[in-house]
Design an enzyme around this catalytic site. Structure first.
Site, PDB file in Angstrom:
ATOM      1  N   GLU A 249       0.833  -1.173  -0.034  1.00 45.66           N
ATOM      2  CA  GLU A 249       0.028   0.056  -0.033  1.00 45.66           C
ATOM      3  C   GLU A 249       0.779   1.335  -0.146  1.00 45.66           C
ATOM      4  OE1 GLU A 249      -2.801  -0.071   3.382  1.00 45.66           O
ATOM      5  OE2 GLU A 249      -3.210  -2.009   2.917  1.00 45.66           O
ATOM      6  N   LYS A 251       2.411   4.354   1.542  1.00 42.25           N
ATOM      7  CA  LYS A 251       2.495   4.934   3.132  1.00 42.25           C
ATOM      8  C   LYS A 251       2.183   6.474   2.941  1.00 42.25           C
ATOM      9  CE  LYS A 251       5.270   4.541   7.073  1.00 42.25           C
ATOM     10  NZ  LYS A 251       5.035   5.874   7.620  1.00 42.25           N
ATOM     11  N   ARG A 256      -2.457   9.201  11.815  1.00 42.43           N
ATOM     12  CA  ARG A 256      -3.078   8.069  12.212  1.00 42.43           C
ATOM     13  C   ARG A 256      -4.517   8.260  12.928  1.00 42.43           C
ATOM     14  NH1 ARG A 256      -0.476   2.218  13.080  1.00 42.43           N
ATOM     15  NH2 ARG A 256      -2.255   0.603  12.904  1.00 42.43           N
ATOM     16  N   ARG A 271      -2.949   7.396  17.943  1.00 44.12           N
ATOM     17  CA  ARG A 271      -2.433   6.212  18.021  1.00 44.12           C
ATOM     18  C   ARG A 271      -1.930   6.128  19.807  1.00 44.12           C
ATOM     19  NH1 ARG A 271       2.847   5.586  14.267  1.00 44.12           N
ATOM     20  NH2 ARG A 271       3.747   4.651  16.055  1.00 44.12           N
ATOM     21  N   GLU A 301      -5.288   6.925   7.633  1.00 46.16           N
ATOM     22  CA  GLU A 301      -4.529   8.006   7.701  1.00 46.16           C
ATOM     23  C   GLU A 301      -5.157   9.267   7.151  1.00 46.16           C
ATOM     24  OE1 GLU A 301      -1.385   7.208   9.026  1.00 46.16           O
ATOM     25  OE2 GLU A 301      -0.043   8.910   8.743  1.00 46.16           O
ATOM     26  N   PHE A 341      -7.266   1.738   5.913  1.00 44.89           N
ATOM     27  CA  PHE A 341      -6.345   0.670   5.489  1.00 44.89           C
ATOM     28  C   PHE A 341      -6.778  -0.527   6.154  1.00 44.89           C
ATOM     29  CE2 PHE A 341      -3.512   3.727   8.214  1.00 44.89           C
ATOM     30  CZ  PHE A 341      -3.331   2.755   9.291  1.00 44.89           C
ATOM     31  N   ARG A 418       4.461  -4.754  17.140  1.00 46.91           N
ATOM     32  CA  ARG A 418       5.348  -4.551  15.822  1.00 46.91           C
ATOM     33  C   ARG A 418       6.073  -5.971  15.445  1.00 46.91           C
ATOM     34  NH1 ARG A 418       7.660   0.312  14.538  1.00 46.91           N
ATOM     35  NH2 ARG A 418       7.394   0.931  16.585  1.00 46.91           N
ATOM     36  N   LYS A 424       7.605  -1.406   6.490  1.00 50.45           N
ATOM     37  CA  LYS A 424       7.695   0.065   5.768  1.00 50.45           C
ATOM     38  C   LYS A 424       8.885  -0.029   5.292  1.00 50.45           C
ATOM     39  CE  LYS A 424       8.793   2.027  10.401  1.00 50.45           C
ATOM     40  NZ  LYS A 424       8.311   2.716  11.062  1.00 50.45           N
TER      41      LYS A 424
END
Ligand code: AMP
Length: 588
Positions: A249, A251, A256, A271, A301, A341, A418, A424
């Site tokens: 996708e 970025k 966010r 976030r 986003e 997303f 994570r 990313k």
């Protein structure tokens, strides 16, 4: 329970440096706590009255607390103030002065945990003309019946300085120790990650054991900890790590947002769990209008766009929507779109266990896509070349890079973690040796020459996820313009600490210390082994940590990130390894 018993536990927690010992102290204590009081006790141990996503603050100014201490102890305000300036700790001031008073007081009604919780809630809720006076009297009333240690923690709680070291991870460890087993620890953490409410998790496990924990599901109105991405140094490695096949996708470089779309109302969370609904009222409205279902939780986003051309604008443009005042004008002036997303919940169904491709198609069919409500641009990629090609179109569309997402059956939404299900890759990785860092300020050095009388440089730290501590990586002295230099005391001084904060590991000694509260974005030339910095000390080499060279402040204060969300020591180790790998490539 008597509040003095709780204050004694805080005292014991504070005086141990070992997380293991802290866990045992807490576990032994909470096992014996009355179940109806556990939730309150857990919040108080963190200096709070409720979970972070409830946007209510105690709101007691230092001056008022000083007044309450002097009023109760019969000491003049100037003496109390002098002590405060000397120690930098309202808790210590209260403890010293109240202990003097205690010898003179004959009658005192003992404080209970319930009375303290109610008193603090009343302080938080006091409103109107006389609210300041009311708050002061409420605190004085509790201080009147406090012993010195109780007073210490009361004053730390009301001034936002309650840091006895009982972080979320330690509390989760203690819950597993007290009410379950080590093997249950991941399930307890998941319950926390999908509710963001540690008091609720504690109460649930104490009352219903693991059965009740496993019954906790994603619910609307309870923000969910966001899933995060790993990074890799090249598109081809990203595609290879994904098994040669993945979704990629764009970025987007915006803010966010996790949107909780209810039947009648919508709430948007950042976030770090702040309520952003009033910053993006147009997005909240558009999401409700375009959502075809009763309830949904989605992520996207928010990006500023040029209303005429629809082109995306740089990150700075959307930050105008984060101001505290003048929101009406900012909403008119800055046109914003949400690029969605993910979907985590819809009409009673927890979707975090659904694999990525299915979630994506459910997300798309949940909305009437258009205008302010868009999907992120995505392509399924089967080779590194296709990945490179898509990366080039992301940059041409003014995005900062790409987000690759696993399409494997196990590609669930991992709240709060994570991992390599998302990777990313940013444009910056091609230009510099490293990505930018989001670092916490833990200290400052007074400036010299042109910067005399101001903070001239800052001691910056990364967060170690395993230990819950902040470890230093650099002294930051470049990239500050005059306006930033002037604004530093206001930005930082609320976190002033009399000595090195307990959760900071540092060998370099600054002129002043701060509790980690402020996060700044920093770019640097490279990561090197360092004899003086404490990040990853001893991990790669005995007696050396990792430091970053030639750090420069980018001008971006990351107030959307909490200190615990700043760059982690684990990430810095990865970046160091990525960089070593890059230079290997060059020398081939
Ligand atoms: P970073 O802040 O560099 O760790 O990058 C992760 C952030 O990228 C997320 O928290 C999102 O705010 C943002 N982001 C932008 N586009 C996407 C996307 N397509 N999927 C997931 N996150 C995205």
């Amino acid at each position: 329970m008597l509040y003095s018993e709780l204050a004694d536990i805080f005292d014991r927690l504070e005086s141990t440096g070992s997380r293991l010992e802290m866990t045992t102290i807490l576990a032994d204590f909470i096992r014996g706590v009355d179940r109806s009081e556990l939730r309150k006790i857990i919040y108080l141990a963190q200096g709070k009255l409720h979970p972070d996503f409830i946007a209510k603050e105690l709101g007691m100014a230092d001056r008022l607390v000083l007044k309450a201490i002097s009023f109760t102890s019969g000491t003049s305000e100037s003496v109390a103030e002098e002590l405060w300036v000397k120690t930098g700790d309202p808790g210590e001031v209260a403890e010293k002065l109240i202990s003097k008073k205690k010898q003179m007081t004959l009658f005192a009604e003992e404080l209970t945990v319930d009375r303290v919780y109610k008193g603090l809630t009343a302080i938080q809720d006091a409103e109107g003309k006389d609210s300041q006076d009311k708050k002061m009297k409420l605190l004085a009333n509790m201080l009147h019946d406090s012993g010195p240690v109780e007073a210490r923690y009361l004053c730390r709680i009301v001034t936002g300085r309650m840091r006895v070291g009982a972080g979320d991870m330690t509390i989760l460890d203690a819950l597993a120790e007290a009410f379950a087993t080590k093997e249950d620890r991941p399930a307890i953490e998941r319950a926390f990650n999908i509710t963001c409410d540690i008091g609720f998790v504690a109460e649930t496990i104490a009352n219903g054991g693991m059965g009740a924990i496993e019954n906790i599901h994603v619910t609307i109105g309870n923000p969910i900890k966001v899933m995060l991405a790993e990074r890799l140094p090249s598109v081809s490695e990203v595609v290879a790590k994904m098994g040669g096949k993945c979704a990629i996708e764009y970025k987007y470089d915006g803010i966010r947002v996790q949107a909780h779309i209810g039947k009648d109302s919508v709430k948007l969370y950042s976030r770090r769990l702040e309520d952003l609904t009033s910053n993006f009222p147009d997005i909240a409205e558009a999401l409700r209008e375009r959502c075809k279902f009763g309830e949904a939780i989605i992520e996207g986003e928010c990006v500023a766009v040029d209303p005429e051309t629809g082109f995306m604008l740089p990150f700075q443009a959307v930050t105008h929507r984060r101001k505290k005042h003048g929101m009406d004008e900012a909403v008119k002036e800055v046109s914003v779109r949400i690029f969605m997303f993910d979907i985590l919940y819809r009409d009673g169904q927890d979707m975090t266990y659904v694999p990525y491709l299915e979630r994506r198609s459910e997300l798309e069919s949940t909305f009437e896509i258009g205008d302010k409500v868009q999907m992120t641009t995505m392509r399924l990629v089967n080779s590194p070349e296709e990945g490179e090609d898509f990366f080039a179109s992301a940059i041409a569309a003014r995005c900062e890079g790409i987000m690759a997402k696993s399409v494997a059956p196990e590609s669930i939404y991992r709240a709060g973690s994570r991992g390599f299900l998302w990777i990313k890759y940013k444009k910056d990785y091609q230009q510099a040796l490293t990505d930018s860092f989001d670092l916490s300020v833990v200290g400052a050095f007074y400036g010299m020459g042109k910067r005399a009388g101001k903070y001239g440089a800052l001691l910056m730290a990364a967060f170690n996820e395993d230990t819950g501590r902040f470890e230093t990586v650099c002294k930051l002295g470049t990239g500050f313009d005059d306006a930033f230099l002037d604004s530093m005391p206001e930005l930082l001084n609320a976190g002033l600490s009399e000595s090195k904060p307990k959760m900071v590991d540092a060998e370099m000694v600054p002129d002043v210390w701060f509790d980690p509260t402020v996060v700044l974005e920093v770019v640097a030339a490279e990561i090197t082994l360092s004899p003086i910095h404490t990040a990853a000390k001893g991990v790669l080499k005995e007696d050396a940590g990792l430091g970053i060279r030639f750090p420069r402040f980018t001008g971006r204060v990351r107030d959307d990130k909490s200190p615990e969300q700043c760059t982690t020591v684990g990430e810095i180790i990865e970046m160091y390894e990525m960089q070593a790998h890059d230079s290997d490539g060059l020398s081939e």
